[in-house]
Design a protein around this motif. Structure first.
Motif, short mmCIF file in Angstrom:
data_model
loop_
_atom_site.label_atom_id
_atom_site.label_comp_id
_atom_site.label_asym_id
_atom_site.label_seq_id
_atom_site.Cartn_x
_atom_site.Cartn_y
_atom_site.Cartn_z
N GLU A 157 3.21 4.20 -14.91
CA GLU A 157 3.92 3.24 -14.06
C GLU A 157 3.31 3.11 -12.67
O GLU A 157 3.43 2.09 -12.04
CB GLU A 157 5.38 3.64 -13.95
CG GLU A 157 6.10 3.44 -15.26
CD GLU A 157 7.58 3.64 -15.10
OE1 GLU A 157 8.09 3.48 -13.98
OE2 GLU A 157 8.21 3.95 -16.11
N GLY A 158 2.70 4.13 -12.16
CA GLY A 158 2.16 4.03 -10.81
C GLY A 158 1.36 5.25 -10.45
O GLY A 158 1.25 6.20 -11.21
N VAL A 159 0.82 5.21 -9.27
CA VAL A 159 0.00 6.28 -8.74
C VAL A 159 0.74 6.88 -7.57
O VAL A 159 1.22 6.15 -6.70
CB VAL A 159 -1.37 5.74 -8.26
CG1 VAL A 159 -2.22 6.85 -7.73
CG2 VAL A 159 -2.06 5.00 -9.39
N HIS A 160 0.81 8.17 -7.52
CA HIS A 160 1.50 8.87 -6.44
C HIS A 160 0.47 9.11 -5.33
O HIS A 160 -0.47 9.86 -5.51
CB HIS A 160 2.06 10.19 -6.96
CG HIS A 160 2.65 11.04 -5.90
ND1 HIS A 160 3.93 10.84 -5.45
CD2 HIS A 160 2.14 12.08 -5.21
CE1 HIS A 160 4.18 11.75 -4.52
NE2 HIS A 160 3.12 12.50 -4.36
N VAL A 161 0.63 8.43 -4.19
CA VAL A 161 -0.29 8.58 -3.06
C VAL A 161 0.52 8.97 -1.84
O VAL A 161 1.35 8.18 -1.38
CB VAL A 161 -1.05 7.27 -2.76
CG1 VAL A 161 -1.96 7.43 -1.57
CG2 VAL A 161 -1.83 6.82 -3.98
N PRO A 201 -5.97 1.17 9.80
CA PRO A 201 -5.12 0.98 10.97
C PRO A 201 -3.64 0.93 10.64
O PRO A 201 -2.82 1.12 11.52
CB PRO A 201 -5.59 -0.36 11.54
CG PRO A 201 -6.23 -1.06 10.40
CD PRO A 201 -6.80 0.02 9.52
N GLU A 202 -3.29 0.70 9.38
CA GLU A 202 -1.88 0.63 9.03
C GLU A 202 -1.26 2.00 8.79
O GLU A 202 -0.10 2.11 8.46
CB GLU A 202 -1.68 -0.26 7.78
CG GLU A 202 -2.15 0.35 6.48
CD GLU A 202 -3.65 0.27 6.25
OE1 GLU A 202 -4.11 0.85 5.25
OE2 GLU A 202 -4.36 -0.35 7.02
N ARG A 203 -2.03 3.06 8.97
CA ARG A 203 -1.53 4.41 8.74
C ARG A 203 -0.36 4.70 9.68
O ARG A 203 -0.44 4.48 10.89
CB ARG A 203 -2.64 5.43 8.97
CG ARG A 203 -2.18 6.82 8.63
CD ARG A 203 -3.30 7.79 8.69
NE ARG A 203 -2.75 9.10 8.39
CZ ARG A 203 -3.33 10.21 8.68
NH1 ARG A 203 -4.50 10.20 9.27
NH2 ARG A 203 -2.78 11.36 8.38
N PRO A 204 0.74 5.20 9.15
CA PRO A 204 1.92 5.44 9.99
C PRO A 204 1.71 6.58 10.96
O PRO A 204 0.81 7.39 10.81
CB PRO A 204 3.00 5.79 8.97
CG PRO A 204 2.27 6.28 7.78
CD PRO A 204 0.95 5.57 7.77
N SER A 205 2.55 6.63 11.97
CA SER A 205 2.45 7.70 12.95
C SER A 205 2.79 9.02 12.28
O SER A 205 3.37 9.08 11.21
CB SER A 205 3.41 7.43 14.11
OG SER A 205 4.75 7.56 13.64
N ALA A 206 2.45 10.12 12.94
CA ALA A 206 2.69 11.45 12.39
C ALA A 206 4.18 11.68 12.14
O ALA A 206 4.56 12.36 11.20
CB ALA A 206 2.14 12.50 13.35
N PRO A 226 6.59 9.85 -0.52
CA PRO A 226 5.27 9.33 -0.89
C PRO A 226 5.35 7.85 -1.27
O PRO A 226 6.35 7.38 -1.77
CB PRO A 226 4.89 10.16 -2.11
CG PRO A 226 5.79 11.34 -2.10
CD PRO A 226 7.03 10.93 -1.36
N LEU A 227 4.27 7.17 -1.02
CA LEU A 227 4.14 5.76 -1.36
C LEU A 227 3.79 5.66 -2.84
O LEU A 227 2.92 6.36 -3.33
CB LEU A 227 3.02 5.14 -0.51
CG LEU A 227 2.72 3.69 -0.69
CD1 LEU A 227 3.91 2.84 -0.28
CD2 LEU A 227 1.52 3.32 0.15
N ARG A 228 4.48 4.82 -3.57
CA ARG A 228 4.20 4.64 -5.00
C ARG A 228 3.45 3.32 -5.17
O ARG A 228 3.92 2.29 -4.72
CB ARG A 228 5.48 4.65 -5.80
CG ARG A 228 6.14 6.01 -5.73
CD ARG A 228 6.97 6.42 -6.90
NE ARG A 228 6.52 6.15 -8.21
CZ ARG A 228 5.84 7.00 -8.99
NH1 ARG A 228 5.47 8.17 -8.51
NH2 ARG A 228 5.52 6.68 -10.22
N LEU A 229 2.30 3.40 -5.79
CA LEU A 229 1.47 2.22 -6.01
C LEU A 229 1.18 2.05 -7.49
O LEU A 229 1.06 3.03 -8.22
CB LEU A 229 0.13 2.38 -5.28
CG LEU A 229 0.19 2.58 -3.77
CD1 LEU A 229 -1.18 2.95 -3.23
CD2 LEU A 229 0.71 1.33 -3.10
N THR A 230 1.02 0.81 -7.91
CA THR A 230 0.59 0.55 -9.27
C THR A 230 -0.94 0.62 -9.30
O THR A 230 -1.60 0.55 -8.25
CB THR A 230 1.04 -0.84 -9.74
OG1 THR A 230 0.37 -1.82 -8.95
CG2 THR A 230 2.56 -1.00 -9.63
#
Length: 110
Positions: free
Chosen positions: A13-17, A25-30, A37-41
């Motif tokens: 269903e997705g990739v666990h990243v 540059p879109e990396r969130p602050s600390a 975790p962000l779930r991506l297909t």
């Protein structure tokens, strides 16, 4: 299929990243990186890779060094392969882009 990752099925269903592993540059602050975790297909992962490497849409015109750095190197065992790779990734590129960087400016090495 040659481009499948070991241990992953095309039907997953997705990739666990983890968010902290995201680049750019879109990396969130600390403070926010401890979030879930962000779930991506797999399609989202492939799309990100194509965009990041300038294969979905060419990167803005610039130097061969900028593009080579962005994609972490251009395979240049055969000179024409390197020229094609840069020409595909850089808007309005020509043969002179690579030859100038290699032999005139010496900003790239083979």
């Amino acid at each position: 299929m040659a481009n499948r990752l070991v241990g992953h099925s095309e039907h997953s269903e997705g990739v666990h990243v983890p968010i902290s592993a995201r680049a750019g540059p879109e990396r969130p602050s600390a403070a926010r990186s401890a979030a879930l975790p962000l779930r991506l297909t797999w399609d989202q992962v492939r799309g990100h890779r194509l965009r990041r490497h300038g294969l979905f849409e060419p990167l803005p015109a610039g130097s061969a060094v900028d593009v080579t750095s962005t994609v972490c190197g251009i395979h240049a065992q055969v000179g024409s392969a390197a020229a094609l790779s840069l020409a595909r990734r850089v808007r309005d590129a020509n043969v002179g882009l690579l030859t100038d960087a290699l032999w005139q400016d010496r900003s790239l090495v083979k």
